[in-house]
Motif scaffolding. Structure first.
Motif, PDB file in Angstrom:
ATOM      1  N   GLY A   1       0.787  -1.227   0.000  1.00 47.32           N
ATOM      2  CA  GLY A   1       0.000   0.000   0.000  1.00 47.32           C
ATOM      3  C   GLY A   1       0.814   1.270   0.000  1.00 47.32           C
ATOM      4  O   GLY A   1       0.298   2.342   0.309  1.00 47.32           O
ATOM      5  N   THR A   2       2.094   1.173  -0.353  1.00 46.56           N
ATOM      6  CA  THR A   2       2.926   2.378  -0.374  1.00 46.56           C
ATOM      7  C   THR A   2       3.883   2.352  -1.547  1.00 46.56           C
ATOM      8  O   THR A   2       4.498   1.316  -1.837  1.00 46.56           O
ATOM      9  N   SER A   3       3.984   3.469  -2.200  1.00 51.44           N
ATOM     10  CA  SER A   3       4.903   3.569  -3.335  1.00 51.44           C
ATOM     11  C   SER A   3       6.348   3.697  -2.854  1.00 51.44           C
ATOM     12  O   SER A   3       7.263   3.127  -3.459  1.00 51.44           O
ATOM     13  N   VAL A   4       6.562   4.408  -1.746  1.00 51.82           N
ATOM     14  CA  VAL A   4       7.927   4.636  -1.250  1.00 51.82           C
ATOM     15  C   VAL A   4       8.594   3.322  -0.869  1.00 51.82           C
ATOM     16  O   VAL A   4       9.749   3.067  -1.222  1.00 51.82           O
ATOM     17  N   GLY A   5       7.871   2.450  -0.157  1.00 52.49           N
ATOM     18  CA  GLY A   5       8.437   1.170   0.238  1.00 52.49           C
ATOM     19  C   GLY A   5       8.828   0.317  -0.958  1.00 52.49           C
ATOM     20  O   GLY A   5       9.870  -0.357  -0.948  1.00 52.49           O
ATOM     21  N   THR A   6       8.017   0.350  -1.994  1.00 51.60           N
ATOM     22  CA  THR A   6       8.303  -0.409  -3.219  1.00 51.60           C
ATOM     23  C   THR A   6       9.541   0.132  -3.907  1.00 51.60           C
ATOM     24  O   THR A   6      10.402  -0.631  -4.374  1.00 51.60           O
ATOM     25  N   ILE A   7       9.649   1.446  -3.977  1.00 52.13           N
ATOM     26  CA  ILE A   7      10.792   2.091  -4.628  1.00 52.13           C
ATOM     27  C   ILE A   7      12.086   1.778  -3.884  1.00 52.13           C
ATOM     28  O   ILE A   7      13.117   1.478  -4.497  1.00 52.13           O
ATOM     29  N   VAL A   8      12.038   1.819  -2.556  1.00 54.69           N
ATOM     30  CA  VAL A   8      13.219   1.501  -1.744  1.00 54.69           C
ATOM     31  C   VAL A   8      13.696   0.078  -2.025  1.00 54.69           C
ATOM     32  O   VAL A   8      14.892  -0.177  -2.158  1.00 54.69           O
ATOM     33  N   ALA A   9      12.747  -0.859  -2.137  1.00 58.77           N
ATOM     34  CA  ALA A   9      13.097  -2.263  -2.309  1.00 58.77           C
ATOM     35  C   ALA A   9      13.621  -2.579  -3.705  1.00 58.77           C
ATOM     36  O   ALA A   9      14.554  -3.375  -3.857  1.00 58.77           O
ATOM     37  N   LEU A  10      13.047  -1.965  -4.741  1.00 57.05           N
ATOM     38  CA  LEU A  10      13.337  -2.407  -6.111  1.00 57.05           C
ATOM     39  C   LEU A  10      14.266  -1.503  -6.931  1.00 57.05           C
ATOM     40  O   LEU A  10      14.875  -1.967  -7.896  1.00 57.05           O
ATOM     41  N   THR A  11      14.374  -0.233  -6.574  1.00 53.67           N
ATOM     42  CA  THR A  11      15.170   0.681  -7.403  1.00 53.67           C
ATOM     43  C   THR A  11      16.642   0.262  -7.529  1.00 53.67           C
ATOM     44  O   THR A  11      17.185   0.269  -8.641  1.00 53.67           O
ATOM     45  N   PRO A  12      17.333  -0.101  -6.437  1.00 52.96           N
ATOM     46  CA  PRO A  12      18.731  -0.523  -6.615  1.00 52.96           C
ATOM     47  C   PRO A  12      18.873  -1.726  -7.548  1.00 52.96           C
ATOM     48  O   PRO A  12      19.825  -1.814  -8.326  1.00 52.96           O
ATOM     49  N   ILE A  13      17.915  -2.653  -7.473  1.00 49.99           N
ATOM     50  CA  ILE A  13      17.944  -3.826  -8.355  1.00 49.99           C
ATOM     51  C   ILE A  13      17.733  -3.392  -9.803  1.00 49.99           C
ATOM     52  O   ILE A  13      18.438  -3.840 -10.711  1.00 49.99           O
ATOM     53  N   ALA A  14      16.753  -2.499 -10.029  1.00 45.31           N
ATOM     54  CA  ALA A  14      16.474  -2.023 -11.382  1.00 45.31           C
ATOM     55  C   ALA A  14      17.684  -1.314 -11.981  1.00 45.31           C
ATOM     56  O   ALA A  14      18.033  -1.533 -13.148  1.00 45.31           O
ATOM     57  N   ALA A  15      18.330  -0.461 -11.171  1.00 46.68           N
ATOM     58  CA  ALA A  15      19.511   0.255 -11.665  1.00 46.68           C
ATOM     59  C   ALA A  15      20.637  -0.724 -11.986  1.00 46.68           C
ATOM     60  O   ALA A  15      21.336  -0.580 -13.008  1.00 46.68           O
ATOM     61  N   GLY A  16      20.800  -1.734 -11.135  1.00 42.23           N
ATOM     62  CA  GLY A  16      21.837  -2.735 -11.385  1.00 42.23           C
ATOM     63  C   GLY A  16      21.571  -3.543 -12.644  1.00 42.23           C
ATOM     64  O   GLY A  16      22.479  -3.815 -13.432  1.00 42.23           O
ATOM     65  N   VAL A  17      20.314  -3.921 -12.870  1.00 43.41           N
ATOM     66  CA  VAL A  17      19.934  -4.656 -14.084  1.00 43.41           C
ATOM     67  C   VAL A  17      20.209  -3.810 -15.323  1.00 43.41           C
ATOM     68  O   VAL A  17      20.710  -4.314 -16.341  1.00 43.41           O
ATOM     69  N   ALA A  18      19.889  -2.519 -15.243  1.00 44.85           N
ATOM     70  CA  ALA A  18      20.120  -1.624 -16.383  1.00 44.85           C
ATOM     71  C   ALA A  18      21.601  -1.564 -16.744  1.00 44.85           C
ATOM     72  O   ALA A  18      21.967  -1.622 -17.931  1.00 44.85           O
ATOM     73  N   LEU A  19      22.465  -1.466 -15.745  1.00 43.04           N
ATOM     74  CA  LEU A  19      23.901  -1.396 -16.003  1.00 43.04           C
ATOM     75  C   LEU A  19      24.427  -2.711 -16.578  1.00 43.04           C
ATOM     76  O   LEU A  19      25.262  -2.716 -17.488  1.00 43.04           O
TER      77      LEU A  19
END
Length: 424
Positions: free
Chosen positions: A124-142
């Motif tokens: 139920g929160t966008s911030v919690g989702t962003i905290v959990a997945l953003t580092p993974i997404a950035a790593g996948v992109a690189l």
């Protein structure tokens, strides 16, 4: 009218100084966002006439240090510490490698979007989702030589799926409470509006993902290093408070990192410290945005917007458009979708009752437009958090935020085309 325009003028100063000059220079790094906020903040203090200077500064400081702002700052601090300790002990690399093994390259975008949608719907929160997945997404992109802003935007967009629909989301609770309808009824109407948009964006990500090729030689994965992220995701889905989730994550990175010999106790402390320092700019921006927006509110800027948009309402469609416009503009001025809904909720209820707008449709409009706006403003907590974790300028993410754009368009069409018909 003059007073209302003066009250809103600090926001115009920020937009002109940051967005317009950056567009002219064709470089969003030319004008640091901190400088733009500082200039707009100083201007807001100057134009707040009729008060001693100390009183104006006190009003600004009150906005910068509200309970909500301080909670966000604590989350940023913990997120910075977790992200950097996880990176230092190899958790991000291991999790990225696991994602590359499990998902074919052409499904990485769609997979990340679905993961963000599921997690945000659960927590139920966008911030919690962003905290959990953003580092993974950035790593996948690189790792895949893909666009880091695009991958980051996929997570941010998916995070608003749950923010908008989840039964435990602050925006859902605020919208249904102010409009006097049941959560399940609002969910049903909301689903009619945003599910088609989510399906379209998923197809878009499948198509865009066709050009992504995963590395052929993914190294062997130390599954122990993946544990911090798995625990963070699971505890978040179980509904644990985001600060408690991040604290557990930090402790796990320390225990596993020291057990694996990635760092000793002092190395763990150093990694935490560097992560917190890395969030410094984000924290400063958050405080200045809070102060600036409090000055706008104190000087009557939000009241002016409300009066302006409710002046010429004379039909059901016009009433729905005015509710959408109200929550959108207040969202721009508060940079908080829940606060925007609470601010205009009672007025939206009066408009809806006067013109016969279904209260379930009104709640859906409030929630969807507030999330669409929140997902697109570069000074909102979600974009600032994502940009900080991915080491990006928040504006560089905006062109790729397809889902917030899509739900905004879908909600507007729902008003103009009287959809869903049964509730319109």
């Amino acid at each position: 009218m003059k007073k209302g325009l003066i009250a809103l003028s600090p926001l115009a100063v920020f937009i002109i100084l940051y967005l317009v000059t950056s567009i002219i220079a064709r470089d969003f790094y030319k004008v640091p966002i901190t400088v733009a906020f500082m200039a707009a903040s100083m201007y807001s203090v100057v134009v707040c006439g009729g008060l001693p200077l100390r009183k104006r500064i006190d009003i600004y400081s009150r906005g910068a240090g509200t309970d909500q702002m301080m909670l966000m700052i604590w989350i940023f601090i913990l997120a910075g510490a977790f992200a950097n300790t996880a990176k230092s002990m190899g958790a991000i690399d291991a999790t990225v490698d696991l994602a590359l093994k499990l998902l074919p390259g052409n499904m990485l975008l769609a997979g990340l979007f679905l993961a963000a949608c599921f997690i945000s719907l659960s927590v139920g929160t966008s911030v919690g989702t962003i905290v959990a997945l953003t580092p993974i997404a950035a790593g996948v992109a690189l790792e895949t030589n893909s666009s880091v802003p695009l991958m980051t935007a996929v997570v941010v967009g998916g995070s608003f799926f749950g923010d908008n629909l989840s039964f435990i989301s602050d925006t859902t609770i605020a919208a249904t409470s102010t409009q006097g309808c049941r959560l399940s009824d609002k969910f049903r109407i909301n689903s009619f509006i945003v599910m088609p948009a989510a399906a379209v964006i998923l197809v878009v990500y499948v198509i865009l993902g066709q050009g992504i090729t995963a590395p052929q030689n993914v190294p062997d994965i130390n599954l122990l290093k993946v544990v911090p992220y798995l625990v963070v995701l699971l505890t978040a889905v179980m509904g644990m408070n985001v600060m408690a989730v991040l604290t557990v994550g930090i402790l796990l990175t320390g225990a596993i990192g020291m057990a694996n010999g990635n760092y000793d106790l002092f190395g763990w402390f150093h990694a935490m410290g560097q992560g917190i320092i890395g969030m410094g700019e984000l924290i400063i921006i958050t405080m200045m945005a809070g102060g600036l927006l409090e000055m706008i509110r104190y000087n009557g800027g939000i009241d002016y917007i409300i009066q302006l948009l409710t002046r010429h309402v004379n039909s059901k469609r016009g009433a729905e458009l005015s509710i959408a416009g109200l929550v959108s503009l207040v969202g721009l001025c508060t940079a908080n979708n829940t606060v925007a809904i609470i601010t205009v909720g009672s007025i939206a209820k009066q408009i809806a009752d006067r013109f016969g707008v279904d209260n379930r449709k009104a709640a859906s409009i409030l929630d969807t437009f507030s999330c669409a706006i929140q997902g697109l403003i570069p000074y909102g907590a979600q974009l600032l958090m994502a940009a900080g974790l991915a080491s990006l300028n928040p504006v560089s993410i905006i062109p790729y935020l397809y889902y917030p754009m899509a739900i905004g368009v879908a909600a507007l069409l729902a008003i103009l085309l009287r959809y869903p018909r049964r509730y319109s």
